[in-house]
Design a protein around this motif. Structure first.
Motif, PDB file in Angstrom:
ATOM      1  N   ILE A   1       0.824  -1.208   0.000  1.00 44.31           N
ATOM      2  CA  ILE A   1       0.000   0.000   0.000  1.00 44.31           C
ATOM      3  C   ILE A   1       0.857   1.258   0.000  1.00 44.31           C
ATOM      4  O   ILE A   1       0.559   2.223  -0.720  1.00 44.31           O
ATOM      5  CB  ILE A   1      -0.973  -0.018   1.199  1.00 44.31           C
ATOM      6  CG1 ILE A   1      -2.105  -1.023   0.924  1.00 44.31           C
ATOM      7  CG2 ILE A   1      -1.556   1.368   1.462  1.00 44.31           C
ATOM      8  CD1 ILE A   1      -3.054  -1.224   2.072  1.00 44.31           C
ATOM      9  N   ARG A   2       1.952   1.274   0.759  1.00 40.93           N
ATOM     10  CA  ARG A   2       2.787   2.472   0.778  1.00 40.93           C
ATOM     11  C   ARG A   2       3.394   2.734  -0.596  1.00 40.93           C
ATOM     12  O   ARG A   2       3.646   3.885  -0.963  1.00 40.93           O
ATOM     13  CB  ARG A   2       3.864   2.387   1.858  1.00 40.93           C
ATOM     14  CG  ARG A   2       4.980   1.396   1.635  1.00 40.93           C
ATOM     15  CD  ARG A   2       6.113   1.602   2.663  1.00 40.93           C
ATOM     16  NE  ARG A   2       5.640   1.401   4.026  1.00 40.93           N
ATOM     17  CZ  ARG A   2       5.430   2.404   4.886  1.00 40.93           C
ATOM     18  NH1 ARG A   2       5.651   3.655   4.516  1.00 40.93           N
ATOM     19  NH2 ARG A   2       5.018   2.157   6.104  1.00 40.93           N
ATOM     20  N   ASP A   3       3.639   1.682  -1.364  1.00 44.76           N
ATOM     21  CA  ASP A   3       4.185   1.851  -2.706  1.00 44.76           C
ATOM     22  C   ASP A   3       3.141   2.443  -3.654  1.00 44.76           C
ATOM     23  O   ASP A   3       3.468   3.292  -4.489  1.00 44.76           O
ATOM     24  CB  ASP A   3       4.666   0.505  -3.249  1.00 44.76           C
ATOM     25  CG  ASP A   3       5.742  -0.131  -2.376  1.00 44.76           C
ATOM     26  OD1 ASP A   3       6.696   0.580  -2.018  1.00 44.76           O
ATOM     27  OD2 ASP A   3       5.607  -1.319  -2.043  1.00 44.76           O
TER      28      ASP A   3
ATOM     29  N   THR B   1      -7.466  -3.622   1.794  1.00 44.36           N
ATOM     30  CA  THR B   1      -7.821  -3.413   3.208  1.00 44.36           C
ATOM     31  C   THR B   1      -9.292  -3.722   3.490  1.00 44.36           C
ATOM     32  O   THR B   1      -9.784  -3.430   4.584  1.00 44.36           O
ATOM     33  CB  THR B   1      -7.524  -1.963   3.624  1.00 44.36           C
ATOM     34  OG1 THR B   1      -8.272  -1.057   2.794  1.00 44.36           O
ATOM     35  CG2 THR B   1      -6.033  -1.652   3.501  1.00 44.36           C
ATOM     36  N   ASN B   2      -9.966  -4.328   2.511  1.00 46.12           N
ATOM     37  CA  ASN B   2     -11.387  -4.691   2.658  1.00 46.12           C
ATOM     38  C   ASN B   2     -12.263  -3.492   2.997  1.00 46.12           C
ATOM     39  O   ASN B   2     -13.234  -3.607   3.751  1.00 46.12           O
ATOM     40  CB  ASN B   2     -11.552  -5.781   3.738  1.00 46.12           C
ATOM     41  CG  ASN B   2     -10.928  -7.095   3.313  1.00 46.12           C
ATOM     42  OD1 ASN B   2     -11.121  -7.546   2.192  1.00 46.12           O
ATOM     43  ND2 ASN B   2     -10.163  -7.695   4.213  1.00 46.12           N
ATOM     44  N   ARG B   3     -11.904  -2.342   2.444  1.00 47.66           N
ATOM     45  CA  ARG B   3     -12.737  -1.156   2.608  1.00 47.66           C
ATOM     46  C   ARG B   3     -13.695  -1.017   1.431  1.00 47.66           C
ATOM     47  O   ARG B   3     -13.392  -1.505   0.329  1.00 47.66           O
ATOM     48  CB  ARG B   3     -11.857   0.096   2.715  1.00 47.66           C
ATOM     49  CG  ARG B   3     -11.220   0.285   4.093  1.00 47.66           C
ATOM     50  CD  ARG B   3     -10.280   1.493   4.068  1.00 47.66           C
ATOM     51  NE  ARG B   3      -9.917   1.917   5.414  1.00 47.66           N
ATOM     52  CZ  ARG B   3      -9.001   1.327   6.162  1.00 47.66           C
ATOM     53  NH1 ARG B   3      -8.362   0.254   5.694  1.00 47.66           N
ATOM     54  NH2 ARG B   3      -8.719   1.781   7.381  1.00 47.66           N
ATOM     55  N   PRO B   4     -14.826  -0.355   1.641  1.00 54.72           N
ATOM     56  CA  PRO B   4     -15.770  -0.172   0.534  1.00 54.72           C
ATOM     57  C   PRO B   4     -15.100   0.535  -0.641  1.00 54.72           C
ATOM     58  O   PRO B   4     -14.293   1.452  -0.459  1.00 54.72           O
ATOM     59  CB  PRO B   4     -16.873   0.693   1.146  1.00 54.72           C
ATOM     60  CG  PRO B   4     -16.780   0.450   2.620  1.00 54.72           C
ATOM     61  CD  PRO B   4     -15.319   0.239   2.905  1.00 54.72           C
ATOM     62  N   GLY B   5     -15.421   0.075  -1.846  1.00 49.84           N
ATOM     63  CA  GLY B   5     -14.870   0.704  -3.033  1.00 49.84           C
ATOM     64  C   GLY B   5     -15.575   2.003  -3.359  1.00 49.84           C
ATOM     65  O   GLY B   5     -16.455   2.465  -2.629  1.00 49.84           O
TER      66      GLY B   5
END
Length: 294
Positions: A60-62, A178-182
């Motif tokens: 994710i940081r990349d 991160t399994n967050r809503p798109g």
């Protein structure tokens, strides 16, 4: 004079509307997508910055570092006319190698930043980027062509739509990891899909077929749409009128479509989760479209 007119892409495409034939006038949407990106980065827990994404080489940081690098690079080159390098591009592979090198160098630098520093720099850069893209005349020539669509020169509206796809799909990679809503809303996602699919005529350039052969692509879901690719004398292009009996019809769920066109899913997995009717060999060509330079 800077272009001042604000035009939004149709945020509610009708299910029976044929896409692919009109300019994608989406400059104001960049600001909305990047606002969501800034909030997403601020919401990430420290340990989430090192989670793997669907891009094999990037955590994710990349991805966040890449998004910062590309927006700063675009502002520097296009807005400020700062071209430090003058690379010689003699082939598509030369362009791919250049873009991959620049991406790699940018990620190497910006991945070292703390979440707070990176997010703060991103917020400033995104505001400047939105202002710049909204100021452009969408029908003036762009500095850079959209190479994955096979164009030797492009208009600003296509380059801005390409920028929207970059900001949208990389943010989606973080949300997916991160399994967050798109951010799959008709207003934001349909223009992204429409831009991706504009690469189909180039992807089909070597496909032999009789004149009039039509392939229909449907992306299912409220953000999706219908695109008709037809073989004409000049090659494959988009048709604006419905076809009663297309030679092939492909249906891709909207949840998968962005991954299909950005190398984010295995081809076999994508085919297994999609629907093909008619000429399967022709329909499967859709899954070879890569709407990114990589």
């Amino acid at each position: 004079m800077p272009y001042k007119k604000t035009i939004y892409h149709n945020p509610h495409p009708m299910s029976d509307q044929i896409s692919g034939t009109e300019p994608i006038l989406c400059a104001p949407l960049l600001r909305h997508v990047d606002t969501k990106l800034i909030q997403l980065l601020r919401d990430l827990r420290p340990e989430e910055w090192d989670q793997q994404t669907v891009a094999p080489a990037w955590k994710i940081r990349d991805v966040a570092a890449h998004l910062l690098d590309t927006v700063l690079r675009k502002l520097s080159m296009v807005r400020d006319h700062c071209l430090v390098e003058s690379p010689i591009i003699q082939s598509p592979q030369d362009l791919i190698d250049l873009v991959n090198r620049l991406n790699r160098e940018g990620v190497t630098v910006y991945r070292r930043l703390s979440a707070q520093v990176l997010t703060g720099m991103m917020e400033s850069a995104c505001h400047q980027s939105a202002d710049f893209h909204e100021s452009l005349d969408p029908f003036a020539p762009a500095l850079f062509n959209v190479s994955w669509a096979g164009e030797s020169s492009s208009l600003n509206w296509f380059d801005t739509a390409r920028e929207l796809t970059e900001r949208w799909h990389h943010q989606q990679q973080i949300r997916f990891a991160t399994n967050r809503p798109g951010i799959m809303t008709p207003e934001l996602y349909h223009p992204v899909l429409d831009c991706f699919v504009r690469g189909l005529p180039y992807a089909f350039r070597n496909v032999e077929a009789p004149l009039g052969f039509t392939m229909q692509l449907d992306v299912s879901g409220d953000c999706g749409g219908t695109w008709l690719l037809r073989k004409e004398n000049a090659g494959w292009g988009f048709a604006g009128t419905p076809e009663a009996n297309p030679v092939a019809r492909v249906v891709i769920p909207q949840e998968l479509a962005w991954r299909v066109f950005t190398k984010g899913i295995d081809r076999k997995e994508a085919l297994a989760s999609s629907s093909l009717e008619g000429d399967h060999a022709l329909g499967e060509r859709v899954f070879g479209l890569t709407a990114i330079v990589a």
